[in-house]
Design an enzyme around this catalytic site. Structure first.
Site, PDB file in Angstrom:
ATOM      1  CE1 TYR A  97      -3.895   2.192   0.410  1.00 24.83           C
ATOM      2  CE2 TYR A  97      -2.779   3.108   2.318  1.00 24.83           C
ATOM      3  CZ  TYR A  97      -3.797   3.158   1.395  1.00 24.83           C
ATOM      4  OH  TYR A  97      -4.724   4.179   1.452  1.00 24.83           O
ATOM      5  CG  ASP A 138       0.599   0.472  13.896  1.00 27.92           C
ATOM      6  OD1 ASP A 138      -0.222   0.458  12.966  1.00 27.92           O
ATOM      7  OD2 ASP A 138       0.388   1.029  14.989  1.00 27.92           O
TER       8      ASP A 138
END
Length: 317
Positions: free
Chosen positions: A151, A280
């Site tokens: 992504y 993250d």
């Protein structure tokens, strides 16, 4: 240009059956445009468009933008791509294809039609940022081989293609970097933190916090975000292309978000901690100085108000 018989703009929205795409379509129709929605329904949901069945200025086409598309339109909004980790990691190769091949196909269509084209990019281009808040001039700290790379790097490559088409072919482009957005029509199982917390709270399940909850995010209500889209696309006189950050600069920790969801829902769910996923980001917050200066835009809906509306939507479904 593909002006209709009545002088309306005909607008193509890819990914139009998704959360943001469907709200954008509503706004375009409200102002009188004709809209062609293109979606392969991998993550989009036609139920988001049910209210438009009798709208004569709306048309739906099931199509994957990894393959060329031959239509006649005046403007293009390219929103097609899985946008939550659960969805884009399900088929990472297809995610990259959608960002890269999809951009090539939509840019080729825009070039043939001499149409203005909008790219929905993402704050993920900044990766796990080393500067805070993030400005558009920051090049990012992105892992090119991690589980989020399909992504992150797909969107970065799409931005490259947009600006190369702009420089090489004088194509009229607009690029937005979207920060965390929430609101009605989010998929209840999309894995995003807002929908996760709301669904867990409403169902009385433990609220899962990854890490210790100290990582921060900014949360923008969809109405503000779509308003930013339209302001950028219509901002033609000064030929401002972006990229521009569109998001809410008010920063909250994940723990603060969980506590607010519990307070609004009245849920007795307990908070549990799980390991932080790979790559993250620990901080994510936009600097919106450019949006204020170029678009006269800043968000107006604050987190509590937006969450109340979103929670009510989830209660009803």
């Amino acid at each position: 240009m593909a002006r209709t018989l009545y002088g309306r703009k005909r607008v193509l929205v890819t990914g139009g059956a998704g959360f943001l795409g469907s709200h954008l379509i509503d706004r375009l129709l409200e102002r009188g445009d004709e809209v062609l929605c293109v979606d392969n329904l991998f993550t989009g949901d036609k139920r988001n468009l049910d209210h438009l069945h009798d709208e004569p200025r709306f048309e739906f086409l099931r199509h994957d933008i990894c393959f060329p598309l031959y239509v006649e339109v005046d403007e293009i909004y390219n929103l097609a791509c899985p946008a939550s980790p659960v969805h884009y990691q399900h088929d990472p190769v297809q995610t990259t294809k959608t960002s890269v091949l999809g951009a090539i196909n939509m840019l080729g269509l825009a070039k043939r039609l001499n149409a203005k084209i909008f790219q929905a990019s993402t704050s993920e281009v900044y990766g796990d940022p080393l500067i805070h808040p993030q400005t558009e001039g920051y090049w990012g700290n992105v892992n090119p081989v991690g589980i989020r790379s399909c992504y992150d790097e797909g969107k970065r490559c799409a931005e490259t293609l947009f600006f190369d088409y702009h420089r090489q072919h004088d194509l009229k482009i607009k690029v937005v970097r979207i920060f965390n957005t929430y609101g009605p029509r989010m998929h209840p199982a999309d894995g995003r933190v807002v929908s996760n917390f709301i669904m867990q709270a409403l169902e009385g399940k433990p609220i899962t916090i990854y890490g210790d909850g100290s990582q921060s995010r900014s949360f923008c209500y969809y109405e503000d975000l779509v308003d930013g889209f339209l302001r950028l696309m219509d901002n033609t006189p000064n030929n401002f292309t972006g990229p521009v950050n569109i998001g809410n600069p008010n920063e909250f920790t994940i723990k603060q978000l969980a506590d607010l969801v519990l307070e609004i829902t009245g849920s007795k769910s307990e908070l549990i901690n799980e390991p932080l996923p790979s790559d993250d980001p620990t901080q994510r917050c936009p600097d919106i100085s450019v949006a204020k200066r170029e678009l006269d835009w800043e968000p107006t809906v604050q987190l509590r108000e937006g969450l109340e509306k979103t929670i009510e939507y989830f209660r009803n479904i």
